[in-house]
Design an enzyme around this catalytic site. Structure first.
Site, short mmCIF file in Angstrom:
data_model
loop_
_atom_site.label_atom_id
_atom_site.label_comp_id
_atom_site.label_asym_id
_atom_site.label_seq_id
_atom_site.Cartn_x
_atom_site.Cartn_y
_atom_site.Cartn_z
N GLY B 51 0.88 -1.16 0.00
CA GLY B 51 0.00 0.00 0.00
C GLY B 51 0.90 1.19 0.00
O GLY B 51 2.10 1.05 0.23
N CYS B 52 0.40 2.37 -0.24
CA CYS B 52 1.29 3.52 -0.41
C CYS B 52 1.77 4.07 0.92
O CYS B 52 2.87 4.53 1.05
CB CYS B 52 0.58 4.59 -1.21
#
Lengths: 405, 141
Positions: B51-52
């Site tokens: 995920g970022c």
């Protein structure tokens, strides 16, 4: 300016909406600016009255659209004080503009050549050059950053040599707001014969740039940071440099004559504008600059500095809050962390209060690695933000801190 | 009705007492503290959900015919979200996990976390847990 802000805010329909039950506080201007009604109207007007393909048609609509598009190019030229309108290439944005130059240089560079890039760059100004170096055997070297978020100019001077062909630097860092010393960088780079590409995506909304006075070789920016629409931007280049650069994409519009044996490329700017461009976007880009110039970049910058100073003081009053990037010269960007709170947690809680900030590494992972942090919370201000909004941010951060610590 | 569905209904009932987002988030933050933590040796790059923004590790192991999840995250709200997912999916047979829907997330007012662009990757977490279920189901067969 302070007295005019209420009036200016009324120009932006989005600023009166609510988010999660609270009036929106939009502090993500470094990611994209909001759009005034005047610019929205220009886009609607284009599609309502004179939508047509440009440069080729003999009919009235095509003429009108071409005139409006070329007029926008002249507005952009005047805004950045370029010597010629053909030095303004309309692109899909900063990333596209950088890629045009990088791709062109892949035929001009040879093994052993060096490219200098600043440690403050956005990923979009790192990756294309890495790809270029892989292709050509040229070497990418990094101008390091000092702890206050400014560039190490002494190191820069040492890195420059006759091997240096190009220097790439942003005028303002998107993650920290640092204003880089562009005149010094250009003077020193030119002294060894290197060209300079200035990424103005973060600077253009706050700093008036005269590409001739600064002797900039290439300048790139995006309309959507300047109250314009997304999907349009510009590449400025000196005529002789753009002439020497091979085209980026093949297609219609960029050719003079085509036979199966040989194609003669069109002259500037069309050589780099293959295919049907974002016509409404280009016209709206011009309208957005007109809008900002109507207020005045100097007045905008002065007011934003007041906001920055006030917000910095207020945020520093919060226990455990650390600001990253405290260069003496900054645009209205504050990157911060509170205690051990993860930026994602802070951003999520602020969002529930209608406050839009950015969290994460801001596409500038090397900067986060330098500070050894996973990311920051970034509040970035524009001329339509108010001191009351700063207060709401500060109150919001305090409330989130209470919930999360 | 499956056991997973019972747990989801229980969570929905629990969240229905909260009057505003603040109470919901405070509850999630509390839930995060009860998360069955992943063992340090399983906190590997391979177990990170991509995920970022926040880091999330999920590990699964089979206990007889049931799948047991442990996890961790560097963000507190994310921890709360995983704690909810683990409460729903952990100690369940892989086949039940595969068949389960996750509409309860919508019902407890956390819909915003379901967007695919949302950086916490709630969707990726659910996907990863279901992938574990597929893998262990194959093993059971």
């Amino acid at each position: 300016m302070k007295e005019r802000v209420a009036e200016i805010r009324a120009d932006f329909p989005i600023l009166s909406r609510e988010v999660n039950g609270s009036p929106l506080v939009y502090l993500d201007n470094a990611a994209t600016s909001q759009t005034p009604q005047a610019v929205i109207d220009v886009i609607a007007d284009y599609y309502s009255r004179y939508n047509a393909n440009i440069h080729r048609g003999v009919h009235a609509l095509s003429q009108e659209a071409t005139d409006a598009y070329e007029k926008a190019r002249k507005t952009i030229q005047a805004h950045f004080s370029a010597a010629h309108a053909h030095e303004v290439i309309l692109t899909s944005g900063t990333t596209h503009s950088i890629n045009i130059v990088a791709s062109g240089y892949s035929t001009l560079l040879k093994a052993g050549d060096e490219l200098l890039i600043s440690a403050l760059e956005h990923h979009s100004n790192i990756v294309p050059w890495q790809m270029l170096c892989q292709k050509t055997g040229a070497q990418l070297k990094v101008i390091p950053m000092l702890p206050d978020g400014t560039l190490d100019m002494e190191a820069f001077a040492h890195l420059l040599s006759e091997r240096t062909q190009l220097v790439f630097v942003n005028q303002v860092s998107n993650a920290l707001g640092t204003v880089n010393p562009i005149p010094t960088i250009i003077a020193q780079a030119h002294a060894v014969g290197a060209k300079v590409l200035v990424d103005g995506a973060q600077a253009a909304p706050h700093i008036a740039t005269d590409v001739q006075v600064l002797d900039i070789d290439y300048y790139v920016t995006s309309a959507h940071k300047l109250c314009g629409p997304t999907g349009v931007g510009m590449l400025y280049g000196k005529t002789e440099l753009l002439r020497a650069l091979p085209p980026y994409q093949g297609g219609g519009e960029m050719i003079a004559t085509v036979t199966f044996e040989k194609t003669i490329y069109a002259d500037l700017p069309h050589k780099f504008e293959a295919g049907t461009p974002n016509i409404a976007g280009g016209i709206a880009f011009g309208a957005a600059l007109d809008y900002m110039n109507g207020i005045g970049l100097e007045a905008i910058a002065a007011y934003e500095q007041e906001l920055l100073q006030y917000a910095t003081e207020q945020l520093k009053g919060i226990e455990g809050l650390r600001i990253f990037g405290e260069a003496p010269e900054k645009t209205a960007v504050i990157s911060f962390l509170v205690g051990a709170i993860h930026p994602y947690d802070m951003g999520s809680i602020l969002d529930k209060m209608g406050i839009a900030v950015r969290t994460g590494h801001h596409c500038a992972q090397p900067i986060m690695d330098f500070f050894q942090i996973p990311g920051t919370i970034r509040a970035s201000f524009s001329f339509y933000n108010t001191f009351e909004e700063v207060d709401r941010l500060v109150a919001g951060v305090k409330k989130a801190q209470m919930m999360l610590e | 009705m499956s056991k997973i569905q019972d747990i989801q209904d229980e969570i929905v009932a629990e969240f229905s007492f909260f009057e505003d987002w603040m109470q919901r988030y405070e509850h999630m933050i509390e839930l995060g503290k009860s998360l069955p933590l992943i063992q340090p040796k399983h906190k590997t790059e391979d177990n990170i959900i991509k995920g970022c923004q926040s880091k999330v590790w999920i590990h699964a192991a089979l206990d007889k015919d049931q799948l047991v999840f442990t996890a961790d995250s560097d963000a507190i709200i994310t921890k709360g979200i995983i704690a909810l997912l683990i409460r729903v999916f952990s100690h369940q047979p892989p086949a039940e996990i595969l068949a389960a829907d996750t509409s309860f997330i919508d019902e407890i007012g956390l819909k915003e976390h379901l967007s695919p662009t949302r950086a916490n990757g709630l969707l990726s977490m659910i996907k990863q847990m279901k992938l574990y279920a597929i893998a262990f189901q194959t093993q059971l067969n």
